[in-house]
Design a protein around this motif. Structure first.
Motif, PDB file in Angstrom:
ATOM      1  N   ALA A  51      21.633  31.549   8.712  1.00 40.77           N
ATOM      2  CA  ALA A  51      20.895  32.729   9.174  1.00 40.77           C
ATOM      3  C   ALA A  51      19.397  32.473   9.172  1.00 40.77           C
ATOM      4  O   ALA A  51      18.699  32.776  10.145  1.00 40.77           O
ATOM      5  CB  ALA A  51      21.226  33.931   8.289  1.00 40.77           C
ATOM      6  N   ILE A  83      17.262  41.171  14.114  1.00 46.25           N
ATOM      7  CA  ILE A  83      16.001  40.451  14.290  1.00 46.25           C
ATOM      8  C   ILE A  83      15.329  40.911  15.569  1.00 46.25           C
ATOM      9  O   ILE A  83      15.942  40.953  16.637  1.00 46.25           O
ATOM     10  CB  ILE A  83      16.260  38.934  14.372  1.00 46.25           C
ATOM     11  N   LEU A 122       6.589  17.648  21.470  1.00 43.89           N
ATOM     12  CA  LEU A 122       7.509  17.894  22.590  1.00 43.89           C
ATOM     13  C   LEU A 122       6.823  17.613  23.919  1.00 43.89           C
ATOM     14  O   LEU A 122       7.402  17.014  24.829  1.00 43.89           O
ATOM     15  CB  LEU A 122       8.011  19.343  22.549  1.00 43.89           C
ATOM     16  N   GLU A 129      17.101  32.359  12.378  1.00 45.06           N
ATOM     17  CA  GLU A 129      16.045  33.359  12.557  1.00 45.06           C
ATOM     18  C   GLU A 129      14.721  32.689  12.911  1.00 45.06           C
ATOM     19  O   GLU A 129      14.052  33.080  13.862  1.00 45.06           O
ATOM     20  CB  GLU A 129      15.883  34.200  11.292  1.00 45.06           C
ATOM     21  N   ALA A 136      12.083  22.277  24.223  1.00 45.84           N
ATOM     22  CA  ALA A 136      12.984  21.152  23.974  1.00 45.84           C
ATOM     23  C   ALA A 136      14.042  21.067  25.064  1.00 45.84           C
ATOM     24  O   ALA A 136      14.478  19.976  25.437  1.00 45.84           O
ATOM     25  CB  ALA A 136      13.634  21.303  22.604  1.00 45.84           C
ATOM     26  N   MET A 180       4.845  21.378  19.089  1.00 45.90           N
ATOM     27  CA  MET A 180       4.688  21.530  20.533  1.00 45.90           C
ATOM     28  C   MET A 180       4.018  20.300  21.132  1.00 45.90           C
ATOM     29  O   MET A 180       4.366  19.858  22.224  1.00 45.90           O
ATOM     30  CB  MET A 180       3.861  22.776  20.840  1.00 45.90           C
ATOM     31  N   LYS A 193       0.836  -1.203   0.000  1.00 43.04           N
ATOM     32  CA  LYS A 193       0.000   0.000   0.000  1.00 43.04           C
ATOM     33  C   LYS A 193       0.872   1.255   0.000  1.00 43.04           C
ATOM     34  O   LYS A 193       0.567   2.231  -0.686  1.00 43.04           O
ATOM     35  CB  LYS A 193      -0.904  -0.026   1.240  1.00 43.04           C
ATOM     36  N   ILE A 194       1.970   1.199   0.763  1.00 40.85           N
ATOM     37  CA  ILE A 194       2.836   2.379   0.833  1.00 40.85           C
ATOM     38  C   ILE A 194       3.415   2.688  -0.543  1.00 40.85           C
ATOM     39  O   ILE A 194       3.392   3.832  -1.011  1.00 40.85           O
ATOM     40  CB  ILE A 194       3.971   2.157   1.863  1.00 40.85           C
ATOM     41  N   MET A 243       0.851   7.042  -6.401  1.00 42.14           N
ATOM     42  CA  MET A 243      -0.353   7.843  -6.627  1.00 42.14           C
ATOM     43  C   MET A 243      -0.137   9.295  -6.285  1.00 42.14           C
ATOM     44  O   MET A 243      -0.765  10.189  -6.836  1.00 42.14           O
ATOM     45  CB  MET A 243      -1.499   7.306  -5.754  1.00 42.14           C
ATOM     46  N   PRO A 283       9.450  38.722  18.151  1.00 42.15           N
ATOM     47  CA  PRO A 283       8.095  38.895  17.617  1.00 42.15           C
ATOM     48  C   PRO A 283       7.108  39.268  18.715  1.00 42.15           C
ATOM     49  O   PRO A 283       7.325  38.986  19.891  1.00 42.15           O
ATOM     50  CB  PRO A 283       7.771  37.525  17.040  1.00 42.15           C
ATOM     51  N   THR A 286      12.478  33.098  16.384  1.00 44.40           N
ATOM     52  CA  THR A 286      11.252  33.899  16.300  1.00 44.40           C
ATOM     53  C   THR A 286      10.027  32.991  16.304  1.00 44.40           C
ATOM     54  O   THR A 286       9.379  32.827  17.320  1.00 44.40           O
ATOM     55  CB  THR A 286      11.252  34.788  15.049  1.00 44.40           C
ATOM     56  N   ASP A 287       9.762  32.347  15.178  1.00 39.54           N
ATOM     57  CA  ASP A 287       8.548  31.538  15.085  1.00 39.54           C
ATOM     58  C   ASP A 287       8.615  30.304  15.972  1.00 39.54           C
ATOM     59  O   ASP A 287       7.603  29.846  16.483  1.00 39.54           O
ATOM     60  CB  ASP A 287       8.330  31.093  13.635  1.00 39.54           C
ATOM     61  N   PHE A 288       9.803  29.754  16.140  1.00 34.71           N
ATOM     62  CA  PHE A 288       9.897  28.486  16.847  1.00 34.71           C
ATOM     63  C   PHE A 288      10.614  28.627  18.179  1.00 34.71           C
ATOM     64  O   PHE A 288      11.218  27.685  18.662  1.00 34.71           O
ATOM     65  CB  PHE A 288      10.592  27.448  15.965  1.00 34.71           C
ATOM     66  N   VAL A 289      10.508  29.821  18.763  1.00 34.72           N
ATOM     67  CA  VAL A 289      11.249  30.030  20.012  1.00 34.72           C
ATOM     68  C   VAL A 289      10.656  29.186  21.142  1.00 34.72           C
ATOM     69  O   VAL A 289      11.383  28.667  21.979  1.00 34.72           O
ATOM     70  CB  VAL A 289      11.305  31.536  20.356  1.00 34.72           C
ATOM     71  N   LEU A 290       9.349  28.996  21.125  1.00 32.37           N
ATOM     72  CA  LEU A 290       8.732  28.208  22.205  1.00 32.37           C
ATOM     73  C   LEU A 290       9.125  26.728  22.128  1.00 32.37           C
ATOM     74  O   LEU A 290       9.592  26.169  23.121  1.00 32.37           O
ATOM     75  CB  LEU A 290       7.217  28.399  22.191  1.00 32.37           C
ATOM     76  N   PRO A 291       8.965  26.084  20.950  1.00 32.77           N
ATOM     77  CA  PRO A 291       9.456  24.705  20.864  1.00 32.77           C
ATOM     78  C   PRO A 291      10.926  24.584  21.231  1.00 32.77           C
ATOM     79  O   PRO A 291      11.336  23.629  21.891  1.00 32.77           O
ATOM     80  CB  PRO A 291       9.238  24.330  19.396  1.00 32.77           C
ATOM     81  N   VAL A 344       0.708   4.023  -2.762  1.00 27.56           N
ATOM     82  CA  VAL A 344       0.359   5.394  -2.406  1.00 27.56           C
ATOM     83  C   VAL A 344       1.409   6.367  -2.907  1.00 27.56           C
ATOM     84  O   VAL A 344       1.106   7.441  -3.406  1.00 27.56           O
ATOM     85  CB  VAL A 344       0.202   5.473  -0.867  1.00 27.56           C
TER      86      VAL A 344
END
Lengths: 169, 479
Positions: free
Chosen positions: A132, B4, B135, A136, A149, B132, A108-109, A115, B7, A140-145, A112
């Motif tokens: 960079a 930078i 994690l 960045e 971590a 998230m 199936k894999i 397909m 945000p 910024t966008d992934f500072v919480l994860p 698929v």
């Protein structure tokens, strides 16, 4: 052109991955694993993720695998160790059932994958995959994860100490 | 290169519970250096930390609030779940205090791990981003692997930890693979963006997306111990130290369900036609295997493990119904489940003593003659787990089932009610042992104040939520 490079590398990765589990000596397995990690780094390069490829080589093929080798050599595992393994009684019906299931899923894999819409993705910006850009978005966008971590690693570290310390007070 | 800027979306107030609890977890770890042999101080610091976390969960207004580029949300569900987590962790710590003393598990890291695990649960319940959620699940799981093996001199505990770790790592692989495939086919890890994409495409039947959903079901199914991914549960519940068993039956399970519910109702509700049937099968199997498996057990911890599998089946009905009412039902169910489970495990711990744990059902013979109050409390907890009015379990089941009927899942609810009836067989078996058999030997009950306190809280919660649930139901947002 890309496919010409991709298939040999991917094939090599699969062969080496098989080598990891089929090898009877731990050192051989570890060597195969290093080779597979390097192959993966090659695939990352093909995906234009050069920085990730470099990290893959430094962290996995470099640091982590060196640690593996140290541990294997310190423990002084011999091939004889695997001779002591007792293979369990095999139940024929279960073997047939599970292999039929596995073959079905594999079929199936593959099905698929053919397909799936394999159009080439949108044009990447020039800065894609550079240190960079990765940095960045990491801050910024992934500072919480990124921060969460570190909690994960802290928990893992405490856990390792708790389980391995000779004497808990 | 341009500098930078941070945000706008970095919002530490929204993140307050996570921050407060992480600080306390690390504080406990450092304080352990000076605490010496007696860990009572650490216990109280942890309890204070949990209390402050519960308070700080209400810091953010107005609701719902989004933070960190929409990857973190503070809403009804996340606040209520945070309160359930802090409650369950506090009860687990209260149960552990004397148990750990008795078993010689005197490490301060125990408390730090429970707190870190709670941080993971809060992250899990408040995240709206696959990264998230992953994690969060990993923080929770890693703490649990270690807690399961905390009795390092006991081979059963070691076995539990190793089994849980190996199978858990394998299941994590499925979960991550599923998330990757969904990311690959929708182009985002954010739950809302995934939902938007699917809506715009008109519920595409892209094979990669479908495969991703199936893998997600496997991954989450393992974490909530639903059949057929339940194999680890009986052994792990049996082998872990009893307070840890109670803890993992409530907190982490609630957290996994929070994420399960959020992913399936926020991100892929438009694909429901595809995953509904899948989850229905898993739910029905969980109920039957859980309840029929529990009947066979003679060990009370294993019995509760199978019963917890069947409860996962009932809770899956809430995910399948996926309405707002189902969400409230899920919250209410987890709260009542916390009270009853901790109460029941509290009594199990009271009946154990140094060296022997008295986990077989025969050990409960004639308990009612010697300790009528304990036997009565155990009866209340078991009947509440079964779902008998006027206890909390009944109200909880009632809400989930009525939510499902409102969405038209009548057959599923009939099966669930039938299963509740089956479950009385094994819950009542313990009651029969307690009330109708002669005592086999002397009971050596260690009446320790903190464990008794947990049992009392359990009783109050179970009866209060059963008789007068209105204020809590209002809090769950149902009205």
């Amino acid at each position: 052109m890309e496919l010409l490079i991709f298939y040999p590398i991917a094939g090599l990765c699969v062969a080496l991955a098989l080598g990891v589990i089929l090898n009877t000596s731990p050192v051989g397995s570890a060597m195969c694993l290093i080779g597979m990690m390097l192959g993966l780094a090659g695939i990352f390069v093909l995906q234009q993720a050069h920085f990730i490829a470099v990290l893959q080589v430094i962290i996995y093929a470099g640091a982590i695998m060196v640690l593996f080798m140290f541990v294997i050599m310190l423990l002084n595992l011999k091939q004889a160790a695997s001779a002591d393994w007792v293979s369990r009684d095999k139940n024929l019906y279960i073997t047939i059932l599970t292999s039929a299931l596995a073959i079905g899923i594999l079929y199936k894999i593959v099905d698929v994958t053919f397909m799936a819409d394999l159009d080439s993705p949108a044009e990447l910006p020039d800065t894609f995959g550079t240190v960079a850009t990765v940095g960045e978005s990491l801050f910024t966008d992934f500072v919480l994860p990124f921060e969460v971590a570190s909690l994960l690693l802290l928990a893992a570290m405490i856990g390792a100490v708790v389980l391995a310390k000779p004497k808990l007070d | 290169m341009e500098p930078i800027h941070a945000p706008e979306s970095i919002d530490l107030i929204a993140l307050a519970p996570v921050l407060v609890l992480s600080v306390f977890a690390m504080g406990v770890l450092v304080l352990d250096l000076w605490a010496g042999k007696n860990k009572t101080l650490l216990m109280f610091v942890s309890l204070v930390g949990l209390l402050m976390t519960a308070i700080s969960a209400f810091a953010k207004h107005p609701l719902p609030a989004f933070a960190f580029t929409d990857s973190y949300i503070v809403d009804h569900l996340s606040i209520f779940f945070t309160c359930i987590f802090t409650l369950s962790s506090a009860l687990a710590i209260l149960l552990s205090a004397e148990y750990n003393e008795r078993k010689g598990m005197k490490a301060g890291e125990y408390y730090a791990l429970i707190l870190l695990c709670t941080v993971g649960m809060i992250v899990l319940a408040s995240s709206t981003d696959m990264i998230m959620i992953f994690l969060g699940i990993e923080i929770v799981s890693i703490c649990l692997y270690v807690l399961a093996g905390f009795r390092r001199d006991d081979p059963v505990s070691n076995e539990a930890a190793l089994k849980y770790f190996l199978l858990g790592a394998f299941a994590t692989g499925f979960l991550l693979y599923g998330m990757t495939l969904i990311y690959g086919s929708t182009g985002s890890t954010n739950l809302f963006k995934i939902a938007e994409f699917i809506k715009a495409e008109g519920a595409p039947s892209s094979p990669l997306l479908l495969m991703g959903i199936v893998l997600l079901v496997i991954g989450f199914g393992f974490k909530v111990a639903a059949v057929p991914f339940h194999m680890w549960a009986p052994d792990v519940y049996h082998g872990s130290p009893t307070p840890v068993t109670a803890f993992m039956a409530v907190g982490p399970k609630a957290a996994a369900f929070a994420a399960f519910f959020r992913v399936f109702t926020e991100a892929i509700p438009n694909m429901a036609a595809n995953w509904e049937i899948l989850l229905c099968i898993v739910a029905v199997l969980s109920m039957f295997v859980g309840n029929l498996g529990a009947i066979m057990q003679t060990n009370i911890k294993r019995m509760l493990a199978f019963s917890s599998i069947s409860h996962a089946g009932y809770l899956l009905i809430a995910v399948i119904a996926k309405s707002a009412m189902a969400g409230s039902g899920l919250l209410f169910y987890m709260l009542t489940y916390a009270f009853t489970t901790f109460g029941a495990f509290g009594i199990i711990i009271l009946l154990g003593r140094k060296g022997e744990e008295n986990l077989e059902m025969e050990n409960y013979s004639g308990l009612a003659y010697k300790h009528p109050v304990l036997a009565l409390s155990m009866t209340v907890f078991l009947l509440s787990l079964g779902g008998l009015p006027p206890f909390a379990g009944f109200v909880a089941k009632f809400y989930i089932f009525s939510a499902a009927i409102e969405e038209g899942f009548v057959t599923l609810v009939i099966i669930a009610v039938l299963n509740s009836a089956i479950s009385f067989y094994y819950y009542l078996k313990v009651v029969v042992f307690m009330y109708m058999k002669e005592p086999a030997g002397e009971f050596q009950i260690s009446m320790t104040p903190m464990t008794l306190f947990v049992v009392i809280i359990g009783i109050i919660g179970t009866i209060e939520l059963g008789i007068y649930p209105d204020p809590i139901i209002a809090l769950t947002g149902l009205n």
